[in-house]
Design a protein around this motif. Structure first.
Motif, PDB file in Angstrom:
ATOM      1  N   GLY A1322      38.121  39.853  32.902  1.00  0.00           N
ATOM      2  CA  GLY A1322      38.294  41.016  33.760  1.00  0.00           C
ATOM      3  C   GLY A1322      38.863  40.715  35.128  1.00  0.00           C
ATOM      4  O   GLY A1322      39.107  41.624  35.901  1.00  0.00           O
ATOM      5  N   GLU A1323      39.101  39.423  35.455  1.00  0.00           N
ATOM      6  CA  GLU A1323      39.717  39.132  36.750  1.00  0.00           C
ATOM      7  C   GLU A1323      41.198  39.500  36.713  1.00  0.00           C
ATOM      8  O   GLU A1323      41.836  39.479  35.664  1.00  0.00           O
ATOM      9  N   LYS A1324      41.751  39.833  37.894  1.00  0.00           N
ATOM     10  CA  LYS A1324      43.198  40.060  37.995  1.00  0.00           C
ATOM     11  C   LYS A1324      43.774  38.901  38.799  1.00  0.00           C
ATOM     12  O   LYS A1324      43.380  38.718  39.950  1.00  0.00           O
ATOM     13  N   ILE A1325      44.651  38.140  38.173  1.00  0.00           N
ATOM     14  CA  ILE A1325      45.193  36.947  38.833  1.00  0.00           C
ATOM     15  C   ILE A1325      46.684  37.139  39.093  1.00  0.00           C
ATOM     16  O   ILE A1325      47.434  37.457  38.167  1.00  0.00           O
ATOM     17  N   GLY A1326      47.122  36.943  40.325  1.00  0.00           N
ATOM     18  CA  GLY A1326      48.560  36.957  40.615  1.00  0.00           C
ATOM     19  C   GLY A1326      49.066  35.523  40.645  1.00  0.00           C
ATOM     20  O   GLY A1326      48.397  34.645  41.199  1.00  0.00           O
ATOM     21  N   ILE A1327      50.221  35.271  40.048  1.00  0.00           N
ATOM     22  CA  ILE A1327      50.782  33.917  40.072  1.00  0.00           C
ATOM     23  C   ILE A1327      52.092  33.979  40.851  1.00  0.00           C
ATOM     24  O   ILE A1327      52.975  34.760  40.499  1.00  0.00           O
ATOM     25  N   VAL A1328      52.205  33.201  41.929  1.00  0.00           N
ATOM     26  CA  VAL A1328      53.441  33.222  42.711  1.00  0.00           C
ATOM     27  C   VAL A1328      53.962  31.804  42.905  1.00  0.00           C
ATOM     28  O   VAL A1328      53.247  30.834  42.651  1.00  0.00           O
ATOM     29  N   GLY A1329      55.195  31.694  43.370  1.00  0.00           N
ATOM     30  CA  GLY A1329      55.794  30.384  43.607  1.00  0.00           C
ATOM     31  C   GLY A1329      57.301  30.514  43.583  1.00  0.00           C
ATOM     32  O   GLY A1329      57.833  31.512  43.105  1.00  0.00           O
ATOM     33  N   ARG A1330      57.977  29.509  44.140  1.00  0.00           N
ATOM     34  CA  ARG A1330      59.442  29.541  44.169  1.00  0.00           C
ATOM     35  C   ARG A1330      60.009  29.495  42.744  1.00  0.00           C
ATOM     36  O   ARG A1330      59.313  29.118  41.812  1.00  0.00           O
ATOM     37  N   THR A1331      61.289  29.816  42.604  1.00  0.00           N
ATOM     38  CA  THR A1331      61.945  29.673  41.296  1.00  0.00           C
ATOM     39  C   THR A1331      61.730  28.247  40.786  1.00  0.00           C
ATOM     40  O   THR A1331      61.910  27.296  41.539  1.00  0.00           O
ATOM     41  N   GLY A1332      61.378  28.116  39.524  1.00  0.00           N
ATOM     42  CA  GLY A1332      61.240  26.776  38.962  1.00  0.00           C
ATOM     43  C   GLY A1332      59.929  26.103  39.286  1.00  0.00           C
ATOM     44  O   GLY A1332      59.760  24.905  39.070  1.00  0.00           O
ATOM     45  N   ALA A1333      58.962  26.866  39.817  1.00  0.00           N
ATOM     46  CA  ALA A1333      57.679  26.230  40.131  1.00  0.00           C
ATOM     47  C   ALA A1333      56.791  26.160  38.887  1.00  0.00           C
ATOM     48  O   ALA A1333      55.751  25.524  38.898  1.00  0.00           O
ATOM     49  N   GLY A1334      57.211  26.856  37.811  1.00  0.00           N
ATOM     50  CA  GLY A1334      56.416  26.799  36.598  1.00  0.00           C
ATOM     51  C   GLY A1334      55.616  28.047  36.330  1.00  0.00           C
ATOM     52  O   GLY A1334      54.667  28.026  35.556  1.00  0.00           O
ATOM     53  N   LYS A1335      55.987  29.161  36.983  1.00  0.00           N
ATOM     54  CA  LYS A1335      55.215  30.394  36.783  1.00  0.00           C
ATOM     55  C   LYS A1335      55.310  30.857  35.330  1.00  0.00           C
ATOM     56  O   LYS A1335      54.305  31.091  34.663  1.00  0.00           O
ATOM     57  N   PHE A1478      43.980  48.897  32.107  1.00  0.00           N
ATOM     58  CA  PHE A1478      43.544  47.551  31.738  1.00  0.00           C
ATOM     59  C   PHE A1478      42.499  47.038  32.715  1.00  0.00           C
ATOM     60  O   PHE A1478      42.454  45.853  33.003  1.00  0.00           O
ATOM     61  N   GLU A1479      41.652  47.972  33.271  1.00  0.00           N
ATOM     62  CA  GLU A1479      40.830  47.467  34.380  1.00  0.00           C
ATOM     63  C   GLU A1479      39.762  46.486  33.910  1.00  0.00           C
ATOM     64  O   GLU A1479      39.363  45.603  34.642  1.00  0.00           O
ATOM     65  N   ASP A1480      39.304  46.607  32.645  1.00  0.00           N
ATOM     66  CA  ASP A1480      38.287  45.647  32.200  1.00  0.00           C
ATOM     67  C   ASP A1480      38.905  44.435  31.506  1.00  0.00           C
ATOM     68  O   ASP A1480      38.195  43.629  30.933  1.00  0.00           O
ATOM     69  N   CYS A1481      40.237  44.317  31.509  1.00  0.00           N
ATOM     70  CA  CYS A1481      40.873  43.163  30.850  1.00  0.00           C
ATOM     71  C   CYS A1481      41.197  42.098  31.891  1.00  0.00           C
ATOM     72  O   CYS A1481      41.273  42.368  33.087  1.00  0.00           O
ATOM     73  N   THR A1482      41.407  40.882  31.368  1.00  0.00           N
ATOM     74  CA  THR A1482      41.897  39.817  32.241  1.00  0.00           C
ATOM     75  C   THR A1482      43.403  40.005  32.363  1.00  0.00           C
ATOM     76  O   THR A1482      44.092  40.070  31.345  1.00  0.00           O
ATOM     77  N   VAL A1483      43.940  40.089  33.586  1.00  0.00           N
ATOM     78  CA  VAL A1483      45.373  40.297  33.759  1.00  0.00           C
ATOM     79  C   VAL A1483      45.970  39.138  34.550  1.00  0.00           C
ATOM     80  O   VAL A1483      45.440  38.777  35.596  1.00  0.00           O
ATOM     81  N   PHE A1484      47.027  38.557  33.993  1.00  0.00           N
ATOM     82  CA  PHE A1484      47.805  37.561  34.757  1.00  0.00           C
ATOM     83  C   PHE A1484      49.125  38.218  35.111  1.00  0.00           C
ATOM     84  O   PHE A1484      49.850  38.661  34.225  1.00  0.00           O
ATOM     85  N   THR A1485      49.475  38.274  36.396  1.00  0.00           N
ATOM     86  CA  THR A1485      50.769  38.843  36.772  1.00  0.00           C
ATOM     87  C   THR A1485      51.612  37.755  37.416  1.00  0.00           C
ATOM     88  O   THR A1485      51.165  37.111  38.367  1.00  0.00           O
ATOM     89  N   ILE A1486      52.813  37.575  36.882  1.00  0.00           N
ATOM     90  CA  ILE A1486      53.751  36.672  37.558  1.00  0.00           C
ATOM     91  C   ILE A1486      54.539  37.534  38.516  1.00  0.00           C
ATOM     92  O   ILE A1486      55.324  38.376  38.090  1.00  0.00           O
ATOM     93  N   ALA A1487      54.303  37.351  39.795  1.00  0.00           N
ATOM     94  CA  ALA A1487      54.822  38.319  40.757  1.00  0.00           C
ATOM     95  C   ALA A1487      56.066  37.794  41.439  1.00  0.00           C
ATOM     96  O   ALA A1487      56.147  36.634  41.820  1.00  0.00           O
ATOM     97  N   HIS A1488      57.058  38.679  41.597  1.00  0.00           N
ATOM     98  CA  HIS A1488      58.221  38.358  42.414  1.00  0.00           C
ATOM     99  C   HIS A1488      58.143  39.119  43.722  1.00  0.00           C
ATOM    100  O   HIS A1488      58.806  38.776  44.675  1.00  0.00           O
ATOM    101  N   ARG A1489      57.356  40.234  43.707  1.00  0.00           N
ATOM    102  CA  ARG A1489      57.198  40.993  44.949  1.00  0.00           C
ATOM    103  C   ARG A1489      55.725  40.973  45.292  1.00  0.00           C
ATOM    104  O   ARG A1489      54.897  41.394  44.501  1.00  0.00           O
ATOM    105  N   LEU A1490      55.432  40.484  46.487  1.00  0.00           N
ATOM    106  CA  LEU A1490      54.029  40.210  46.806  1.00  0.00           C
ATOM    107  C   LEU A1490      53.206  41.486  46.921  1.00  0.00           C
ATOM    108  O   LEU A1490      52.015  41.482  46.659  1.00  0.00           O
TER     109      LEU A1490
END
Length: 1534
Positions: A1322-1335, A1478-1490
């Motif tokens: 159920g956590e919401k995780i944002g993943i950020v990083g420069r191009t090619g960082a492995g997101k 999806f509020e009770d689901c675990t969400v991983f977002t690869i974000a390009h806009r913070l």
């Protein structure tokens, strides 16, 4: 007075038949020797001389130095002349002595002497004209020697006879004659040798010239010059560097202009005869004069279209006619052999005939056959070369045209269709030229054959002809049905390839969704239909093979039966039977060819029309943009512009007025589809100008909205034909923020970029496109939304470093189309476009004050939004909605751009020019390079080893392994294979039986027992023939069934393997290559291979039966078989090795032509903007020439083989005849006829057998290639039975990474290094990083598209590496970055397995805000999506992906945010839906806009594959680390 020679001749011939024919040592009378025999060569030379001299006058190759060879020839010629005249003077001398001779003794030496002078003149004239070896003279010397052999022998006989009586009468002539003979023999031998090449010829400069140009006459006739290539190809497989360069006369630079000249003439004619459109003639050139009007009126009836055919004929007709002349000769010689056979059979009947007759006949047969071989292959050579030139010129013409056609024209034909014009239609012309002569030659052969048959058998022939004519409609009907089936099968094939193409393009998505099995079923369903059609075709094929094999037999049967039963006195003897048989065999070929020729002419005429239409399209007007205007100080001016995409369409832009001052920066803004890109196109001259003026000063650089990247190295893409200047180049890279990207690419800037820039991200492509413009140093820059595809902070960097007021382009005129609001305060002027008009124009401040459309535009995005969302809004969708063809419409003109900016100005704006002395430009350079000192760092930086991303396709070399044949036999079924061979054996046996029976029947004639057993003879003959026909049918049918079974198995294995192949395979293999396996190779296995195998077995068994028949009738023939077979196998091995490799090289070099072409068509506007038109034409010509370079030796190799194999066939004829003559006392005429008529047939089947062997080897390669891809390494199993997780797993959605590392492929760096983190359900995780960082790599790891290199991931306590892939992937949900849709219904796209009810689907659509759109469609859920979802906008596609996710609704959701392709509204919709649904689901977002992840539970910051920071967003901002820096860039933190 002495009697006239003719009288003497008539007189002597009447008397002396005994002396000439019926003796064992024949001789010809002296008078005949002196007149006819001596004059024949002379007449030939005098007749051949005038046209030859005319030809030499026209073709001068430069002169040849006097060589020893030439001197010797000349001296011998002189001596010959002297010898002849000695004869003449001798005759005069005798006259004075009072011994008068007949006039022939004066005339002949005079004529011969004159001819020798002519020959002498020719020898020298040819030397001056650069002819290295003369055919005309060779034939002359050969004829002279041939004619001199008779007197040579008779003089010796006379001498022997006279010596006995004590005195040789005519010593002088005796001596001169032997002098003469030895000299002409010497001249003949000398003329076999070659002169040196002429001075100053291009052969000296050529590294690997084609020996044909220096080959002698004999070498040309027998294609001996090719032998060196055959030997080289036999020793080791040929490579591209071994190929000879193309003859100048066949190269693009000669051939294409030739055709284009003729085509222009045609167009001019048509143009002249066209009436002017009404109302135009007046205001163009004042009033037309009355005469003109009259001419125009008379012509008005039929406006003529320019005829492409006529220009082809004018350009290539004359050369082709030479080939036709050869064909005519060959047709006539064909009928000599049946006549000789007749004589030979009658010779064996006569007991007392002198044996030399037989030998003479045998050698004549050989000679006629050999001559026919040489002539036939010359004809083919001319035809094929014509075909080759046609293809070169058509491709060249189409390529040149495609660079300059208007958008309206381009819209009528897709890139694929134009490529088809090039590949398919040009190919049809090429194939047609080889058949074309059959159009007149077939009727001629038929008429001649019928004439001779009538002579032989009288009216009974008509029965046979009737049967032939009846068979024609049968064959035609079969052909029509087959054609229909082929069309149907092509449709299935296309459907299957289209589906495969989509599957392979979206294979990643299929894997992520675990949808493979559903799509596999779809492919197999189509494949099944395809095979059913193939089976029907096979039934027809078996029928037609039967008709084709039994035709000659049925014809013979009816003819003979009618002949024998019509009249009691008609006796079928060997002569009649076998001569008729051999004539029927000649007839067979033209009768079967005619329908083929006609159908291929029909096809070619369709192609002709298509090409003609394409070449007649409108062209862009190069004058539409005025590039020379120097009056104004503004560098871009548009006055009252009104523009449209096509003349018929409503205008896209109206009353446009623009003045862009020199060196200013103009921004163009407006809503989606308001005509921003169209404005840029208009400035480039891509649109039709309806009214108004445009002028642009100086050169233009253009950055299109969708970056156009060539398949070349990254550096070549940036240089784009300019010279490489290291310093300037590195400054460009820096300014466009490409330097970091280079470190990621495997080969730095020498990395090869795949087609369409496939291995660069969208942002990188856009930046390369920008760097290209920057490096090109133009005066005016047109930038069509270059910042849309890049990340926010990169966009800021580029604006500051390149475009903005402080950037590298300051001082240049820049027109920037943009959606990025944050840059607008910094530009000089802003143009606001609304619906194709300029609504307002001015600076940022002015427009805000005016409070018009612009202020409205700004208010829509409230100001803090403006800053954060900035240019991440993008509009790839931009003009797409109004102009679906916008991808194609970026079209410019080739305008001769002379930058008319004076020098001083030039230096002020010089970006990064090479002159260091100029202080101003130096400062620019400093500003550009301040961040990095490239000069020093470069020496330490070792250039990385360039790794090709895409492994070169391996063209198999060497012999095809017998293993492959065994693989194929296994696929057919081993027992079935043996049974097929057995059937073929039986069929040959039946055929031999029938002919042996015929020879027994003809022997009845000799024993006068004909009448009693006629019916029995006819009956058995018929039965044997019928049996053969049936066996043929059964065997070819069984074979077809076996082949289809094999095709099914091979395709299934390939398909199955490709669905199980890991993702890394698809990353490194171009899709085209895999598609190729599914299209080309499967096609070969389906269609080409079966027919090849059929032909091979047929020819093999027919050659075998010929040998058996000849050996049975003349056992001594067995002695000859061994050496002939040895030569045959020898030639065959050489040929097959070389020709197979040539075919491979040819097909490898063919695809670059088409890929370069389709690349050019898509990038034509860029090419024109940069004025690189001519360079690209040259590149295309080079590629075509490279392809023809391997095609040409391929043609010649067939000729080379043909001459050699037919020579062996001719030897078989010779020996069969010779042994028949030798054993004539023991043989009956029937057997002689049988063995010789079989021998006459063998040439054909021997020749075909080698061809088929080689085709079989090249086609069986397809099996090898398909097997190779059916055995690639597979990924883990889809389901592991004993490790199946429980149905409701994962119930919590906890995800743990422990010490996890991963790499993309073996041998590459790790992309994620030792990640350890745990996420609660159920956590919401944002993943950020420069191009090619492995997101993105993290998502791929969760789905196991990448397998771990170390560590593991557990979800709810289950280690994901242990369960089956489908079990894992079906329990996770992803919304991918690029929305992929498949063609099919919308429902299929949401739920391919049909697991959900309509209600559930509508619910999902409602939540994803699509229900309004879908319910407005008439088809509702059955709405057809086109390929790639083209008929939905990008935003809608993204929403479809959201709907898929909502349908699956699993505990874990991964959202890979789209970089930019979405308008802000869609983005907000998706975000809000995810937050609620999806509020009770675990969400991983690869974000390009913070801003999307500011309210998430935690944010994971990746850097170079490691965790840099992992905490709540507030804490991270507080820590002032990487995340804070990124937020500050995006304006989210102070």
């Amino acid at each position: 007075s002495a009697p006239k020679p003719a009288d003497v001749m008539r007189h002597s011939t009447q008397l002396d038949t005994n002396q000439t024919l019926h003796t064992d040592s024949p001789d010809l009378p002296e008078c005949f020797q002196l007149s006819v025999l001596s004059w024949l060569p002379c007449v030939y030379l005098w007749l051949a001389c005038p046209p030859y001299l005319f030809y030499l006058q026209r073709n001068n190759k430069g002169y040849i130095m006097m060589s020893i060879l030439n001197r010797v020839k000349t001296v011998f010629g002189l001596v010959l002349w002297i010898v002849c005249w000695t004869d003449l003077f001798g005759t005069f001398h005798e006259l004075q002595q009072g011994d008068s001779k007949p006039p022939i003794y004066f005339v002949t030496p005079l004529v011969v002497g004159m001819t020798m002078l002519l020959a002498l003149f020719l020898i020298q004239f040819e030397r001056l004209r650069g002819v290295q070896s003369s055919g005309i003279l060779f034939i002359f010397w050969f004829l002279s020697v041939l004619c001199a052999i008779v007197p040579f022998r008779s003089k010796i006989l006379q001498a022997k006879y006279q010596v006995r009586s004590g005195e040789i009468s005519d010593k002088l002539r005796f001596t001169t004659f032997y002098f003469y003979f030895s000299l002409i023999a010497a001249e003949l031998i000398l003329s076999c040798f070659n002169e040196k090449p002429p001075l100053f010829s291009n052969i000296d400069t050529d590294p690997n010239p084609c020996p044909q140009s220096t080959a002698g006459f004999l070498s040309t006739m027998t294609f001996w010059w090719f032998t060196s290539m055959a030997i080289k190809g036999y020793k080791n497989p040929l490579e591209a560097k071994d190929l000879w360069s193309l003859n100048k006369r066949d190269s693009s630079e000669v051939v294409v202009p030739k055709l284009l000249r003729e085509w222009e003439v045609e167009q001019a004619k048509a143009h002249f005869s066209k009436p002017p459109p009404a109302g135009e003639s007046n205001h163009v050139g004042g009033e037309s004069s009355p005469e003109e009007v009259e001419v125009l009126l008379s012509k008005q009836k039929d406006p003529q279209k320019p005829s492409f055919l006529r220009s082809l004929i004018k350009a290539f007709g004359p050369y082709f006619l030479i080939g036709s002349a050869f064909k005519l000769l060959q047709d006539l010689i064909t009928f000599v052999n049946p006549q000789l056979l007749k004589l030979l059979i009658s010779f064996t009947k006569q007991k007392g005939a002198p044996t030399w007759w037989g030998y003479a006949l045998a050698f004549l047969m050989f000679f006629a056959a050999f001559l026919q071989t040489l002539i036939l292959h010359q004809h083919f050579q001319y035809c094929f070369v014509t075909g080759m030139r046609l293809r070169t010129s058509i491709i060249g013409a189409i390529y040149r045209k495609s660079l300059i056609i208007t958008n309206a024209a381009k819209r009528t034909s897709t890139v694929g269709e134009i490529v088809n014009l090039m590949s398919v239609d040009a190919q049809r012309f090429m194939d047609l030229t080889t058949f074309l002569n059959m159009l007149w030659s077939a009727p001629l052969q038929i008429i001649l054959a019928l004439y001779f048959l009538w002579q032989n058998l009288g009216p009974s022939v008509l029965a046979g002809v009737a049967v032939m004519i009846l068979l024609i409609p049968l064959n035609a009907a079969i052909a029509v049905r087959t054609r229909a089936y082929q069309v149907e099968q092509m449709q299935y094939k296309d459907a299957r390839i289209k589906l495969m193409n989509e599957i392979l393009n979206g294979i990643k998505v299929l894997k992520l969704y675990a949808w493979e099995s559903s799509f596999k079923e779809k492919v197999l369903e189509i494949r099944q239909k395809e095979l059913n059609v193939l089976r029907k075709t096979a039934y027809l094929g078996a029928l037609s093979t039967m008709a084709w094999t039994s035709a000659p037999f049925l014809v013979a049967l009816t003819t003979f039966a009618v002949y024998v039963t019509v009249d009691k006195n008609n006796i079928l003897d060997a002569e009649k039977a076998f001569v008729s048989l051999s004539l029927f065999n000649i007839l067979r070929f033209p009768l079967n060819m005619l329908p083929q020729v006609i159908s291929s002419i029909v096809q070619a005429s369709v192609s002709l029309k298509r090409i003609q239409d394409f070449l007649s399209h409108d062209e862009l007007d190069p004058e539409s943009v005025n590039r020379t205007n120097t009056a104004t100080d503004s560098s871009v001016t548009v006055v009252n512009g009104k523009f449209t995409w096509a003349k018929r369409d409503p205008p896209a832009l109206h009353n446009i007025n623009l003045m862009v001052p020199q060196g200013s920066l103009l921004a163009v803004v407006g809503h989606v589809g308001c005509g921003k890109s169209s404005l840029v196109s208009a400035l480039l001259g891509e649109m039709e100008k309806m009214e108004g003026d445009i002028s642009i000063q100086g050169s233009v650089a253009y950055v299109p909205q969708q970056a156009w990247i060539q398949n070349a190295t990254l550096r070549d893409n940036i240089l784009f034909g300019k010279a490489y200047n290291e310093h300037k180049y590195h400054c460009c890279l820096d300014a466009c923020a490409l330097t970091q990207d280079l470190e990621v690419l495997p080969g730095g800037d020498l990395t090869e970029i795949g087609e369409k820039g496939i291995n660069l991200s969208g942002g990188q492509r856009q930046r390369v496109s920008l760097a290209r413009a920057l490096y090109n140093e133009a005066d005016v820059y047109l930038l069509d939304d270059p910042l849309s595809a890049v990340d926010a902070h990169v966009a800021k960097h580029i604006f500051d470093q390149v475009i903005g007021p402080e950037g590298a382009l300051q001082g240049k005129t820049r027109i920037l189309v943009t959606h990025g609001i944050s840059f607008l305060p910094q530009v000089d002027n802003i143009v606001v476009m609304v619906e194709g008009r300029v609504s307002e124009m001015g600076s940022y401040q002015e427009l805000l004050k005016q409070n018009g459309a612009f202020a409205e535009f700004l208010r829509n995005y409230s100001l803090e939004d403006i800053i954060e969302e900035d240019e991440a809004t993008e509009a790839l969708i931009d003009e797409e909605e109004n102009f679906p063809d916008d991808a194609l419409s970026n079209h410019t003109d080739m305008v001769d751009n002379e930058p008319v900016v004076n020098e001083a100005k030039r230096q002020q704006i010089s970006i990064i020019s090479g002159d260091l002395e100029n202080p101003k430009s130096r400062s620019v350079r400093k500003r550009l390079c301040s961040e990095r000192k490239h000069a020093e760092s470069d020496s330490e930086k070792k250039l990385p080893k360039v790794e090709k991303l895409i492994q070169a396709e391996t063209a198999e070399t060497g012999r095809v392994k017998s293993k492959v044949f065994w693989e194929y036999a296994k696929a057919v079924g081993p027992l079935l294979s043996l049974f097929i061979c057995f059937l073929y054996g039986c069929q040959s046996a039946a055929s031999i039986g029938a002919n042996v029976w015929l020879s027994q029947w003809t022997n009845d004639a000799a024993q006068n027992v004909t009448q009693e057993n006629v019916s029995m003879r006819v009956g058995v003959y018929a039965a044997l023939g019928m049996a053969q026909g049936l066996l043929v049918m059964v065997s070819s049918f069984t074979l077809a069934m076996g082949n289809i079974g094999a095709a099914r198995k091979l395709h299934y294995a390939l398909l199955d393997n490709k669905f199980h192949t890991p993702q890394s395979f698809f990353d490194t293999t171009p899709i085209g290559r895999v598609i190729n396996r599914f299209s080309k190779d499967i096609y070969v296995i389906d269609e080409a291979l079966p027919s090849t195998v059929l032909m091979f077995l047929g020819t093999f068994f027919s050659s075998l039966s010929t040998m058996i028949v000849i050996v049975a009738s003349t056992p001594i023939f067995a002695v000859v078989i061994a050496p002939l077979a040895f030569i045959y196998i020898f030639v065959q091995r050489f040929y097959v090795a070389t020709s197979r490799q040539l075919k491979r090289l040819e097909s490898v070099s063919r695809s670059p032509i088409y890929s370069h072409f389709s690349e050019t068509v898509t990038g034509s506007s860029v090419i024109r903007a940069y004025c690189r038109h001519d360079a690209f034409v040259l590149m295309s010509d080079m590629k075509v020439d490279d392809n023809q370079k391997s095609y040409y030796p391929g043609i010649v190799s067939n000729r080379w083989l043909g001459v050699r194999i037919e020579f062996i066939g001719n030897c078989i004829v010779l020996f069969a005849a010779l042994f028949a003559v030798i054993g004539k006392d023991k043989l009956n005429p029937g057997l002689v006829g049988l063995s010789v008529s079989y021998a006459l047939l063998v040439t054909m089947s021997l020749n075909w057998m080698v061809r088929m062997t080689s085709d079989l080897e090249s086609n069986i390669v397809a099996v090898e290639r398909v097997r190779e891809y059916s055995e690639t390494k597979t990924e883990a199993p889809w389901e592991v039975e004993d490790k199946k997780p429980s149905p409701d797993w994962p119930s919590q959605g906890n995800v743990e990474f422990s010490d996890y590392s991963v790499r993309y492929r073996e041998g590459l760096e790790l992309v994620l290094k030792n990640l350890t983190l745990s996420v609660k359900g159920g956590e919401k995780i944002g993943i950020v990083g420069r191009t090619g960082a492995g997101k993105s790599s993290m998502t791929l790891c969760l789905f196991r598209l990448l397998e771990a290199a170390g560590g593991e991931i557990t979800i709810d306590g289950v280690k994901i590496s242990e369960i089956g892939l489908h079990d894992l992937r079906s329990k996770l949900t992803i919304i991918p970055q690029e929305p992929v849709l498949f063609s099919g219904s919308l429902r299929m796209n949401l739920d391919p397995f049909e697991r959900y009810s309509d209600g559930e689907i509508w619910k999902a659509l409602e939540l994803s805000h699509l229900n309004k759109f879908v319910s407005n469609q008439p088809a509702k859920l059955e709405l057809e999506c086109s390929e790639g979802g083209e008929n939905l906008s990008v935003g809608q596609r993204q929403l479809v992906c959201l709907a898929r996710a909502l349908l699956r609704k699993t505990r874990i959701l991964i959202l890979d945010e789209a970089t930019a392709a979405i308008d802000l509204e869609t983005d907000d919709l998706i975000q809000s839906t995810i937050r609620t649904q999806f509020e009770d689901c675990t969400v991983f977002t690869i974000a390009h806009r913070l801003n999307t992840i500011m309210d998430y539970t935690r944010v994971l910051v990746l850097d170079k594959g490691q965790i840099a920071e992992f905490d709540t967003p507030t804490n991270l901002l507080f820590r002032r680390g990487i995340f804070y820096g990124m937020a500050k860039d995006a304006g989210l933190a102070q």
